[in-house]
Motif scaffolding. Structure first.
Motif, PDB file in Angstrom:
ATOM      1  N   GLY A   1       0.809  -1.207   0.000  1.00  0.00           N
ATOM      2  CA  GLY A   1       0.000   0.000   0.000  1.00  0.00           C
ATOM      3  C   GLY A   1       0.847   1.264   0.000  1.00  0.00           C
ATOM      4  N   LEU A   2       1.962   1.237   0.744  1.00  0.00           N
ATOM      5  CA  LEU A   2       2.860   2.393   0.752  1.00  0.00           C
ATOM      6  C   LEU A   2       3.490   2.622  -0.617  1.00  0.00           C
ATOM      7  CD1 LEU A   2       4.656   1.923   4.204  1.00  0.00           C
ATOM      8  CD2 LEU A   2       2.983   3.671   3.595  1.00  0.00           C
ATOM      9  N   ALA A   3       3.824   1.522  -1.317  1.00  0.00           N
ATOM     10  CA  ALA A   3       4.403   1.648  -2.653  1.00  0.00           C
ATOM     11  C   ALA A   3       3.393   2.265  -3.629  1.00  0.00           C
ATOM     12  CB  ALA A   3       4.858   0.276  -3.154  1.00  0.00           C
ATOM     13  N   VAL A   4       2.132   1.831  -3.539  1.00  0.00           N
ATOM     14  CA  VAL A   4       1.090   2.403  -4.394  1.00  0.00           C
ATOM     15  C   VAL A   4       0.895   3.884  -4.064  1.00  0.00           C
ATOM     16  CG1 VAL A   4      -1.366   2.343  -4.937  1.00  0.00           C
ATOM     17  CG2 VAL A   4      -0.086   0.204  -4.728  1.00  0.00           C
ATOM     18  N   GLU A   5       0.906   4.210  -2.771  1.00  0.00           N
ATOM     19  CA  GLU A   5       0.747   5.597  -2.352  1.00  0.00           C
ATOM     20  C   GLU A   5       1.867   6.471  -2.919  1.00  0.00           C
ATOM     21  OE1 GLU A   5      -1.032   8.636   0.441  1.00  0.00           O
ATOM     22  OE2 GLU A   5      -1.688   6.947  -0.785  1.00  0.00           O
ATOM     23  N   ALA A   6       3.097   5.986  -2.847  1.00  0.00           N
ATOM     24  CA  ALA A   6       4.232   6.748  -3.361  1.00  0.00           C
ATOM     25  C   ALA A   6       4.137   6.934  -4.873  1.00  0.00           C
ATOM     26  CB  ALA A   6       5.543   6.051  -2.991  1.00  0.00           C
TER      27      ALA A   6
END
Length: 348
Positions: free
Chosen positions: A24-29
């Protein structure tokens, strides 16, 4: 105090450092990077251009997906949707969301920018008056009696004030909020401006919004995430009010900015907006009805193959009715309510 800090640290580690949380953090970034590139484009004002095919009730020029909604419910397809961005942002945050709604058959999806001064020196109440003017212009241009409003972050709170305190429930059929600080956010203390003071937990504005609203006719759809890094604590993005008809979609591993592009959120919102008569509306078979005949907190309906969610089911969505599931939160992760339902991502 030590137990509170330790609990918060445990919650953050469990949420952000799990495989689903890291994804999820990778998608957010990635989305923040793409959004930053499109930000200048979003500064350009968008004009209202109602789809000619919808205006004349013609379906020959529409795609199969659009045609299915128009044929099944012309009222739903023709109800204009107004998109309102969040703090220090503009309408470009809805680039993916807007395209998805148009593909699903909604004829008029219009995004607006409110005044840039609102971010630093503005006031939610003043922004709500500005939103009222946008709504009236959209109704005038489209000839529609009522509209839907989708607000991301601060945009959802502005729209809620308009609906609850300025009589906007007469014009707004459904208000969708994506990661909006209905209960305030501790991050507001990091930037003490006149506007962010209104977003602090317990502020005068939030106290005003908590006042009774027995005659509010607007349906509320609330999307929030346990990984929202800007709403702290994350549960403050829920809308809990005894007088409001609220449907809630809870996500686990979605960042604040990604709420406007997440397939599960887009699917749930589009499916709900396609059913004008449902109050509140839910995907068929996935949640409990909030009606006089189905108002027990423990009553739920599950589709075949779905199971009750439990702590640790990363990435699963849960549907719950806010007025019934609301209870005192004593920790950072209170766990799923008894009437919640979860399952795999719906097909979009």
């Amino acid at each position: 105090m030590f137990q509170t800090v330790a609990g918060a640290a445990e919650y953050a580690a469990r949420t952000f450092l799990s495989p689903a949380g890291l994804r999820g953090l990778a998608v957010e970034a990635a989305w923040c990077t793409a959004h930053l590139a499109s930000y200048p484009w979003g500064l350009v004002r968008e004009s209202v251009t109602p789809d000619v095919g919808y205006a004349h009730y013609r379906t020959d020029s529409l795609s199969p997906g659009q045609r299915s909604l128009v044929v099944s419910d012309m009222g739903a397809a023709g109800t204009p949707i107004l998109l309102v961005h969040g703090f220090m942002d503009n309408r470009s945050v809805f680039a993916v969301f807007r395209r998805a709604l148009r593909r699903r058959g909604f004829g008029v999806v219009h995004a607006v920018n409110y005044s840039v001064l609102t971010a630093l020196t503005g006031d939610v109440r003043i922004a709500a008056h500005e939103l009222r003017r946008h709504v009236e212009r959209l109704r005038e241009r489209t000839g529609s009696d009522r509209v839907h409003v989708v607000g991301h972050s601060l945009g959802g709170l502005i729209a809620r004030y308009y609906v609850q305190r300025l009589g906007g429930d007469e014009a707004v059929h459904t208000l969708v909020t994506l990661g909006s600080p209905h209960g305030g956010s501790a991050t507001a203390y990091l930037m003490p401006t006149p506007l962010t003071r209104q977003l602090m937990p317990g502020s005068d504005l939030l106290t005003e919004l908590a006042e009774p609203a027995p005659h509010c006719r607007t349906r509320f759809l609330v999307v929030w995430s346990r990984m929202d890094q800007l709403i702290v604590p994350q549960r403050n993005a829920r809308l809990v009010h005894p007088d409001l008809a609220v449907d809630t979609l809870e996500l686990r591993d979605v960042g604040h900015m990604s709420l406007s592009i997440h397939p599960r959120a887009v699917h749930w919102v589009a499916s709900s907006l396609a059913r004008l008569d449902d109050v509140p509306a839910r995907p068929v078979g996935l949640a409990r009805h909030n009606s006089p005949a189905h108002n027990s907190p423990a009553r739920s309906t599950r589709a075949a193959g779905w199971r009750s969610s439990s702590r640790g089911d990363g990435g699963l969505a849960r549907w719950a009715t806010a007025p019934h599931s609301a209870g005192p939160d004593t920790g950072p992760d209170p766990g799923p309510p008894a009437n919640s339902v979860s399952g795999p991502e719906p097909a979009s």
